[in-house]
Motif scaffolding. Sequence first.
Motif, PDB file in Angstrom:
ATOM      1  N   VAL A  96      30.103  15.092   8.534  1.00 46.89           N
ATOM      2  CA  VAL A  96      30.472  13.975   8.850  1.00 46.89           C
ATOM      3  C   VAL A  96      30.568  13.658  10.224  1.00 46.89           C
ATOM      4  CG1 VAL A  96      31.966  11.786   8.163  1.00 46.89           C
ATOM      5  CG2 VAL A  96      31.118  13.244   6.440  1.00 46.89           C
ATOM      6  N   VAL A  97      30.511  12.774  11.029  1.00 51.46           N
ATOM      7  CA  VAL A  97      30.749  12.475  12.279  1.00 51.46           C
ATOM      8  C   VAL A  97      32.141  11.903  12.394  1.00 51.46           C
ATOM      9  CG1 VAL A  97      30.376  11.235  14.580  1.00 51.46           C
ATOM     10  CG2 VAL A  97      28.378  12.314  13.020  1.00 51.46           C
ATOM     11  N   VAL A  98      32.928  12.536  13.293  1.00 48.27           N
ATOM     12  CA  VAL A  98      34.399  11.981  13.265  1.00 48.27           C
ATOM     13  C   VAL A  98      34.668  11.261  14.655  1.00 48.27           C
ATOM     14  CG1 VAL A  98      35.688  13.447  11.242  1.00 48.27           C
ATOM     15  CG2 VAL A  98      35.361  14.248  13.853  1.00 48.27           C
ATOM     16  N   GLU A  99      33.997  11.751  15.553  1.00 50.23           N
ATOM     17  CA  GLU A  99      33.791  11.289  16.935  1.00 50.23           C
ATOM     18  C   GLU A  99      32.477  11.197  17.298  1.00 50.23           C
ATOM     19  OE1 GLU A  99      35.436  13.336  21.053  1.00 50.23           O
ATOM     20  OE2 GLU A  99      36.823  13.040  19.576  1.00 50.23           O
ATOM     21  N   ARG A 100      32.057  10.287  17.847  1.00 50.22           N
ATOM     22  CA  ARG A 100      30.596  10.013  18.514  1.00 50.22           C
ATOM     23  C   ARG A 100      29.872  11.099  18.819  1.00 50.22           C
ATOM     24  NH1 ARG A 100      26.686   5.963  20.832  1.00 50.22           N
ATOM     25  NH2 ARG A 100      25.825   7.184  22.282  1.00 50.22           N
ATOM     26  N   ARG A 107      32.635  15.047  17.784  1.00 53.06           N
ATOM     27  CA  ARG A 107      33.379  15.941  17.015  1.00 53.06           C
ATOM     28  C   ARG A 107      32.479  15.727  15.367  1.00 53.06           C
ATOM     29  NH1 ARG A 107      36.589  19.238  19.345  1.00 53.06           N
ATOM     30  NH2 ARG A 107      37.662  18.859  20.883  1.00 53.06           N
ATOM     31  N   ILE A 108      32.580  16.684  14.477  1.00 53.93           N
ATOM     32  CA  ILE A 108      32.327  16.632  13.258  1.00 53.93           C
ATOM     33  C   ILE A 108      33.101  17.380  11.963  1.00 53.93           C
ATOM     34  CG2 ILE A 108      29.714  16.230  13.557  1.00 53.93           C
ATOM     35  CD1 ILE A 108      29.311  19.537  12.572  1.00 53.93           C
ATOM     36  N   LYS A 109      33.309  16.622  10.768  1.00 54.51           N
ATOM     37  CA  LYS A 109      34.054  17.442  10.028  1.00 54.51           C
ATOM     38  C   LYS A 109      33.016  18.380   9.189  1.00 54.51           C
ATOM     39  CE  LYS A 109      37.743  16.906   6.532  1.00 54.51           C
ATOM     40  NZ  LYS A 109      38.672  16.267   6.367  1.00 54.51           N
ATOM     41  N   LEU A 110      33.074  19.399   9.083  1.00 53.97           N
ATOM     42  CA  LEU A 110      32.278  20.588   8.615  1.00 53.97           C
ATOM     43  C   LEU A 110      32.964  21.605   7.668  1.00 53.97           C
ATOM     44  CD1 LEU A 110      29.446  21.736   8.210  1.00 53.97           C
ATOM     45  CD2 LEU A 110      29.786  22.847  10.421  1.00 53.97           C
ATOM     46  N   ALA A 111      32.609  21.453   6.351  1.00 55.06           N
ATOM     47  CA  ALA A 111      33.286  22.440   5.428  1.00 55.06           C
ATOM     48  C   ALA A 111      34.589  22.325   5.465  1.00 55.06           C
ATOM     49  CB  ALA A 111      32.972  23.800   5.937  1.00 55.06           C
ATOM     50  N   GLY A 112      35.294  21.043   5.988  1.00 61.11           N
ATOM     51  CA  GLY A 112      36.700  20.848   5.840  1.00 61.11           C
ATOM     52  C   GLY A 112      37.541  21.077   6.948  1.00 61.11           C
ATOM     53  N   GLU A 113      36.647  21.355   7.920  1.00 62.95           N
ATOM     54  CA  GLU A 113      37.267  21.641   9.632  1.00 62.95           C
ATOM     55  C   GLU A 113      36.527  20.732  10.449  1.00 62.95           C
ATOM     56  OE1 GLU A 113      36.643  25.823  10.136  1.00 62.95           O
ATOM     57  OE2 GLU A 113      37.971  26.461   8.716  1.00 62.95           O
ATOM     58  N   ILE A 114      37.315  20.446  11.590  1.00 67.83           N
ATOM     59  CA  ILE A 114      36.811  19.830  12.390  1.00 67.83           C
ATOM     60  C   ILE A 114      35.953  20.491  13.630  1.00 67.83           C
ATOM     61  CG2 ILE A 114      37.237  18.102  14.453  1.00 67.83           C
ATOM     62  CD1 ILE A 114      37.878  16.859  11.832  1.00 67.83           C
ATOM     63  N   SER A 116      33.348  20.914  17.277  1.00 69.90           N
ATOM     64  CA  SER A 116      32.728  20.294  18.144  1.00 69.90           C
ATOM     65  C   SER A 116      31.070  20.192  17.987  1.00 69.90           C
ATOM     66  CB  SER A 116      33.195  21.022  19.441  1.00 69.90           C
ATOM     67  OG  SER A 116      32.658  22.340  19.574  1.00 69.90           O
ATOM     68  N   ALA A 117      30.473  19.379  18.520  1.00 67.12           N
ATOM     69  CA  ALA A 117      29.259  19.253  17.878  1.00 67.12           C
ATOM     70  C   ALA A 117      28.342  18.622  19.184  1.00 67.12           C
ATOM     71  CB  ALA A 117      28.888  18.338  16.718  1.00 67.12           C
ATOM     72  N   ARG A 118      26.967  18.679  19.010  1.00 69.26           N
ATOM     73  CA  ARG A 118      26.243  18.044  19.996  1.00 69.26           C
ATOM     74  C   ARG A 118      24.738  17.844  19.293  1.00 69.26           C
ATOM     75  NH1 ARG A 118      26.007  22.910  22.750  1.00 69.26           N
ATOM     76  NH2 ARG A 118      23.784  23.710  22.717  1.00 69.26           N
ATOM     77  N   SER A 119      24.185  16.786  19.767  1.00 74.64           N
ATOM     78  CA  SER A 119      22.869  16.340  18.945  1.00 74.64           C
ATOM     79  C   SER A 119      21.745  17.337  19.592  1.00 74.64           C
ATOM     80  CB  SER A 119      22.540  14.956  19.305  1.00 74.64           C
ATOM     81  OG  SER A 119      21.305  14.575  18.968  1.00 74.64           O
ATOM     82  N   LEU A 120      21.160  17.792  18.689  1.00 76.02           N
ATOM     83  CA  LEU A 120      19.838  18.422  18.842  1.00 76.02           C
ATOM     84  C   LEU A 120      18.781  17.637  19.997  1.00 76.02           C
ATOM     85  CD1 LEU A 120      17.919  20.998  18.294  1.00 76.02           C
ATOM     86  CD2 LEU A 120      16.984  19.721  16.255  1.00 76.02           C
ATOM     87  N   ASP A 121      18.606  16.670  19.353  1.00 72.74           N
ATOM     88  CA  ASP A 121      17.843  15.833  20.333  1.00 72.74           C
ATOM     89  C   ASP A 121      18.780  14.938  21.348  1.00 72.74           C
ATOM     90  OD1 ASP A 121      16.169  13.950  21.887  1.00 72.74           O
ATOM     91  OD2 ASP A 121      15.383  13.065  19.918  1.00 72.74           O
ATOM     92  N   SER A 122      18.738  15.375  22.807  1.00 72.97           N
ATOM     93  CA  SER A 122      19.971  14.734  23.689  1.00 72.97           C
ATOM     94  C   SER A 122      19.492  13.260  23.691  1.00 72.97           C
ATOM     95  CB  SER A 122      19.679  15.370  24.846  1.00 72.97           C
ATOM     96  OG  SER A 122      18.338  15.305  25.329  1.00 72.97           O
ATOM     97  N   ASP A 123      18.625  12.705  23.226  1.00 75.47           N
ATOM     98  CA  ASP A 123      18.495  11.216  23.420  1.00 75.47           C
ATOM     99  C   ASP A 123      19.212  10.480  22.036  1.00 75.47           C
ATOM    100  OD1 ASP A 123      17.236  11.567  25.690  1.00 75.47           O
ATOM    101  OD2 ASP A 123      15.055  11.599  24.654  1.00 75.47           O
ATOM    102  N   LEU A 124      19.191  11.113  21.010  1.00 82.78           N
ATOM    103  CA  LEU A 124      20.022  10.566  19.845  1.00 82.78           C
ATOM    104  C   LEU A 124      21.552  10.657  19.848  1.00 82.78           C
ATOM    105  CD1 LEU A 124      17.629  11.797  16.944  1.00 82.78           C
ATOM    106  CD2 LEU A 124      17.668   9.459  18.194  1.00 82.78           C
ATOM    107  N   ALA A 125      22.225   9.606  19.723  1.00 85.51           N
ATOM    108  CA  ALA A 125      23.570   9.827  19.124  1.00 85.51           C
ATOM    109  C   ALA A 125      23.747   9.392  17.735  1.00 85.51           C
ATOM    110  CB  ALA A 125      24.278   8.739  20.159  1.00 85.51           C
ATOM    111  N   THR A 141      30.369  25.559  18.686  1.00 83.70           N
ATOM    112  CA  THR A 141      29.554  24.261  18.739  1.00 83.70           C
ATOM    113  C   THR A 141      28.454  24.058  17.611  1.00 83.70           C
ATOM    114  OG1 THR A 141      30.166  23.837  20.883  1.00 83.70           O
ATOM    115  CG2 THR A 141      28.489  22.396  20.089  1.00 83.70           C
ATOM    116  N   ALA A 142      28.781  23.065  16.850  1.00 84.35           N
ATOM    117  CA  ALA A 142      27.373  22.902  15.807  1.00 84.35           C
ATOM    118  C   ALA A 142      26.403  21.953  16.420  1.00 84.35           C
ATOM    119  CB  ALA A 142      28.004  22.028  14.508  1.00 84.35           C
ATOM    120  N   ILE A 143      25.213  22.275  16.193  1.00 84.64           N
ATOM    121  CA  ILE A 143      23.889  21.561  16.622  1.00 84.64           C
ATOM    122  C   ILE A 143      23.470  20.768  15.555  1.00 84.64           C
ATOM    123  CG2 ILE A 143      21.867  21.704  17.799  1.00 84.64           C
ATOM    124  CD1 ILE A 143      24.186  22.949  19.292  1.00 84.64           C
TER     125      ILE A 143
END
Length: 145
Positions: A96-100, A107-114, A116-125, A141-143
């Motif tokens: 789940v996205v916690v910060e755009r 930032r995302i919440k993954l497996a109960g932890e926060i 850092s993340a970035r989009s696979l497609d740099s044009d998508l948000a 960083t999670a892609i």
Amino acid sequence: MAPVDIDAWVWWLIGAAALGIPLVLTAMPELGMLAVGAVAASVAAALGAGTVLQVVVFALVSVALIAVVRPIAARHRAQRPELTTGVEALKGKSAVVVERVDGSGGRIKLAGEIWSARSLDSDLAYETGQQVDVVEIDGATAIVM
């Protein structure tokens, strides 16, 4: 002094031990299967079987073990482990996205932890609260997509 006659079953046990030593040194399981065949022939000899029957028992047990056990072992060796751990276990999970999140980060919440993340497609948000899938882990960083 008269020569000592050694029973046939003892010779088979000596043969089994002689096959067991290179088994330990070379880790060739076929030698272990031949050693088990020699033990079976030793049992046949101890029960009074003739020389021909002892050899037949040795051959049958050894060949049967090689024919049955080798394919099973090869199949197990070829299988991927079913249990993945570490970052490999996170690939394909939902988060789940916690910060755009966009091409530059977020930032995302993954497996109960926060994470850092970035989009696979740099044009998508992806906006806060949106569900994303983890495609890859790059360092810390999670892609996502």
